[in-house]
Design an enzyme around this catalytic site. Structure first.
Site, PDB file in Angstrom:
ATOM      1  N   GLY A 148      -7.348   4.116  10.307  1.00  0.00           N
ATOM      2  CA  GLY A 148      -8.132   2.926   9.926  1.00  0.00           C
ATOM      3  C   GLY A 148      -8.260   2.668   8.435  1.00  0.00           C
ATOM      4  O   GLY A 148      -9.018   1.790   8.023  1.00  0.00           O
ATOM      5  N   THR A 149      -7.491   3.396   7.616  1.00  0.00           N
ATOM      6  CA  THR A 149      -7.596   3.156   6.163  1.00  0.00           C
ATOM      7  C   THR A 149      -7.161   1.739   5.796  1.00  0.00           C
ATOM      8  O   THR A 149      -7.772   1.087   4.947  1.00  0.00           O
ATOM      9  CB  THR A 149      -6.751   4.168   5.361  1.00  0.00           C
ATOM     10  OG1 THR A 149      -5.454   4.240   5.952  1.00  0.00           O
ATOM     11  CG2 THR A 149      -7.378   5.545   5.334  1.00  0.00           C
ATOM     12  N   GLY A 150      -6.089   1.256   6.449  1.00  0.00           N
ATOM     13  CA  GLY A 150      -5.578  -0.093   6.142  1.00  0.00           C
ATOM     14  C   GLY A 150      -6.585  -1.173   6.531  1.00  0.00           C
ATOM     15  O   GLY A 150      -6.799  -2.140   5.785  1.00  0.00           O
ATOM     16  N   CYS A 151      -7.210  -0.997   7.708  1.00  0.00           N
ATOM     17  CA  CYS A 151      -8.219  -1.974   8.180  1.00  0.00           C
ATOM     18  C   CYS A 151      -9.392  -1.988   7.216  1.00  0.00           C
ATOM     19  O   CYS A 151      -9.898  -3.061   6.841  1.00  0.00           O
ATOM     20  CB  CYS A 151      -8.733  -1.578   9.563  1.00  0.00           C
ATOM     21  SG  CYS A 151      -7.446  -1.360  10.788  1.00  0.00           S
ATOM     22  N   LYS A 187       0.828  -1.202   0.000  1.00  0.00           N
ATOM     23  CA  LYS A 187       0.000   0.000   0.000  1.00  0.00           C
ATOM     24  C   LYS A 187       0.866   1.257   0.000  1.00  0.00           C
ATOM     25  O   LYS A 187       1.850   1.326   0.725  1.00  0.00           O
ATOM     26  CB  LYS A 187      -0.893   0.007   1.249  1.00  0.00           C
ATOM     27  CG  LYS A 187      -1.823  -1.182   1.332  1.00  0.00           C
ATOM     28  CD  LYS A 187      -2.585  -1.226   2.652  1.00  0.00           C
ATOM     29  CE  LYS A 187      -1.710  -1.490   3.843  1.00  0.00           C
ATOM     30  NZ  LYS A 187      -2.472  -1.769   5.073  1.00  0.00           N
ATOM     31  N   THR A 195      -6.857   9.731   8.405  1.00  0.00           N
ATOM     32  CA  THR A 195      -6.621   8.445   7.728  1.00  0.00           C
ATOM     33  C   THR A 195      -6.583   7.281   8.723  1.00  0.00           C
ATOM     34  O   THR A 195      -6.095   6.209   8.407  1.00  0.00           O
ATOM     35  CB  THR A 195      -5.287   8.481   6.952  1.00  0.00           C
ATOM     36  OG1 THR A 195      -4.243   8.812   7.892  1.00  0.00           O
ATOM     37  CG2 THR A 195      -5.301   9.488   5.831  1.00  0.00           C
TER      38      THR A 195
HETATM   39  N1  ATP Z   1      -4.551  10.525   1.776  1.00  0.00           N
HETATM   40  C1  ATP Z   1      -4.992   9.442   1.120  1.00  0.00           C
HETATM   41  N2  ATP Z   1      -5.795   9.557   0.040  1.00  0.00           N
HETATM   42  C2  ATP Z   1      -6.249   8.484  -0.622  1.00  0.00           C
HETATM   43  N3  ATP Z   1      -5.941   7.212  -0.287  1.00  0.00           N
HETATM   44  C3  ATP Z   1      -5.136   7.020   0.777  1.00  0.00           C
HETATM   45  C4  ATP Z   1      -4.611   8.121   1.538  1.00  0.00           C
HETATM   46  N4  ATP Z   1      -3.836   7.625   2.538  1.00  0.00           N
HETATM   47  C5  ATP Z   1      -3.888   6.275   2.411  1.00  0.00           C
HETATM   48  N5  ATP Z   1      -4.634   5.919   1.339  1.00  0.00           N
HETATM   49  C6  ATP Z   1      -4.928   4.565   0.890  1.00  0.00           C
HETATM   50  O1  ATP Z   1      -5.397   3.864   2.041  1.00  0.00           O
HETATM   51  C7  ATP Z   1      -5.008   2.499   1.994  1.00  0.00           C
HETATM   52  C8  ATP Z   1      -4.221   2.175   3.245  1.00  0.00           C
HETATM   53  O2  ATP Z   1      -2.908   2.639   3.017  1.00  0.00           O
HETATM   54  P1  ATP Z   1      -1.825   2.953   4.114  1.00  0.00           P
HETATM   55  O3  ATP Z   1      -0.503   2.809   3.427  1.00  0.00           O
HETATM   56  O4  ATP Z   1      -2.138   4.263   4.759  1.00  0.00           O
HETATM   57  O5  ATP Z   1      -2.086   1.747   5.119  1.00  0.00           O
HETATM   58  P2  ATP Z   1      -1.906   1.627   6.667  1.00  0.00           P
HETATM   59  O6  ATP Z   1      -0.759   2.463   7.112  1.00  0.00           O
HETATM   60  O7  ATP Z   1      -1.844   0.172   6.946  1.00  0.00           O
HETATM   61  O8  ATP Z   1      -3.247   2.193   7.240  1.00  0.00           O
HETATM   62  P3  ATP Z   1      -3.628   2.493   8.776  1.00  0.00           P
HETATM   63  O9  ATP Z   1      -3.685   3.990   8.861  1.00  0.00           O
HETATM   64  O10 ATP Z   1      -4.971   1.894   8.962  1.00  0.00           O
HETATM   65  O11 ATP Z   1      -2.579   1.866   9.660  1.00  0.00           O
HETATM   66  C9  ATP Z   1      -4.234   2.336   0.677  1.00  0.00           C
HETATM   67  O12 ATP Z   1      -5.114   1.908  -0.333  1.00  0.00           O
HETATM   68  C10 ATP Z   1      -3.726   3.752   0.413  1.00  0.00           C
HETATM   69  O13 ATP Z   1      -3.443   3.952  -0.950  1.00  0.00           O
HETATM   70  C1  HMH Z   2      -6.931  -2.401  16.842  1.00  0.00           C
HETATM   71  C2  HMH Z   2      -6.200  -1.743  15.721  1.00  0.00           C
HETATM   72  N1  HMH Z   2      -5.918  -2.460  14.614  1.00  0.00           N
HETATM   73  C3  HMH Z   2      -5.269  -1.883  13.574  1.00  0.00           C
HETATM   74  C4  HMH Z   2      -4.885  -0.562  13.633  1.00  0.00           C
HETATM   75  C5  HMH Z   2      -4.125   0.057  12.478  1.00  0.00           C
HETATM   76  O1  HMH Z   2      -4.786   1.104  11.942  1.00  0.00           O
HETATM   77  C6  HMH Z   2      -5.223   0.176  14.814  1.00  0.00           C
HETATM   78  N2  HMH Z   2      -4.899   1.478  14.947  1.00  0.00           N
HETATM   79  N3  HMH Z   2      -5.879  -0.450  15.819  1.00  0.00           N
END
Ligand code: ATP
Ligand code: HMH
Length: 266
Positions: free
Chosen positions: A212-215, A179, A210
């Site tokens: 929780g975007t990954g979840c 990602k 952002t």
């Molecule tokens: N500002 C943004 N605009 C559009 N898409 C985004 C943005 N930030 C993250 N994404 C998208 O969100 C998804 C999660 O990406 P990211 O690399 O932030 O994951 P993460 O760090 O695991 O997330 P989390 O914040 O939940 O830990 C990917 O599809 C990424 O392209």
């Molecule tokens: C419980 C939990 N899982 C995943 C993430 C990653 O976004 C978070 N912040 N909290």
């Protein structure tokens, strides 16, 4: 009139502030019209600004939760997020290995958006040796990919990301979606499946909300798989949903705020 629904199980940690973890997963699954069940690996005390505390549930409780759900509402797809300790990983592996036909999307959660540690590095070997082989797709962000490849190389350019996705695919012998949320480019993610690279383009939305975007992305991909869509189509639909939830422009909390999972209904 009665009806049934495809069901998605999330095995993850709880985020009481509601933007990430189990809470984000269940909101995503419901918003996409599927039935969500959940097995909680750990409680966290966190909000949009920081992680205060993490506590794994007992192994007995984790085992019973897995047995209760898997023996009753057998899911069509599973998402795994915060996996917990080595002992938790062993139980999850043992239970899921009895259901090899259910596709698993694994988000190798290590650090929260706010910077809090959600995974102890001494569990890394169990994560990669035991859980990765069960996954149809693993979805690391850039810092997680660096840990998985034991490299400090920045992975910022398109080329760096492609090379890293290829290496992950080769090293762990499963499909990886690397990602690009943490890159300096647009929000583009790269899939490596059987040595083939596919890019999923996303417009970068100017926001710090952002959390929780990954979840959200990984559970939305699991929804696609539960609906029997292919991997690429599931990723496309998940990106589209995530972009909508980011673009909705929700403002909540004092830190990296959550996204709006219910944007489709408003
Ligand atoms: N500002 C943004 N605009 C559009 N898409 C985004 C943005 N930030 C993250 N994404 C998208 O969100 C998804 C999660 O990406 P990211 O690399 O932030 O994951 P993460 O760090 O695991 O997330 P989390 O914040 O939940 O830990 C990917 O599809 C990424 O392209
Ligand atoms: C419980 C939990 N899982 C995943 C993430 C990653 O976004 C978070 N912040 N909290």
């Amino acid at each position: 009139m009665s009806f049934t629904l495809p069901s998605v199980l999330t095995i993850a940690g709880s985020d009481p502030s509601g933007g990430a973890g189990i809470q984000a997963d269940l909101k995503t699954i419901a918003a996409l019209g599927l039935y969500g069940s959940s097995v909680i690996t750990a409680l966290t005390a966190q909000n949009t600004t920081r992680v205060y505390q993490v506590e794994d549930v007992s192994i007995l409780m984790l085992t019973d939760q897995l047995e209760a759900v898997l023996s009753d509402i057998t899911p069509q797809a599973i998402k795994i997020g915060m996996a917990g300790s080595s002992a938790s990983i062993k139980v999850i592996t043992e239970k899921l290995s009895k259901f090899p036909m259910i596709p698993v999307v694994l988000d190798p959660v290590m650090v929260s958006t706010s910077g809090g540690t959600l995974f102890e590095q001494n569990g890394l070997k169990d994560l990669t040796d035991k859980l990765f082989p069960l996954a149809a797709l693993v979805t690391p962000n850039i810092p997680e990919a660096q840990v998985l490849l034991s490299t400090k190389k920045p992975l910022l350019s398109k080329n760096d990301m492609e090379e890293a996705a290829m290496e992950l695919c080769k090293k762990y012998k499963t499909a990886f979606l690397l990602k690009g949320g943490h890159s300096s480019m647009e929000a583009n993610d790269v899939l490596c499946q059987n040595g083939i690279i596919t890019w999923f383009h996303g417009k970068r939305i100017e926001t710090s909300n952002t959390h929780g975007t990954g979840c959200t992305l990984s559970s939305a991909i699991a929804c696609g798989l539960a609906m029997k869509k292919g991997l690429e189509e599931s990723i496309l639909l998940a990106k589209e949903y995530l972009t909508g939830a980011l673009m909705a422009g929700l403002e909540l909390g004092n830190g990296n705020g959550p996204i709006w999972h219910g944007f489709k209904d408003t």
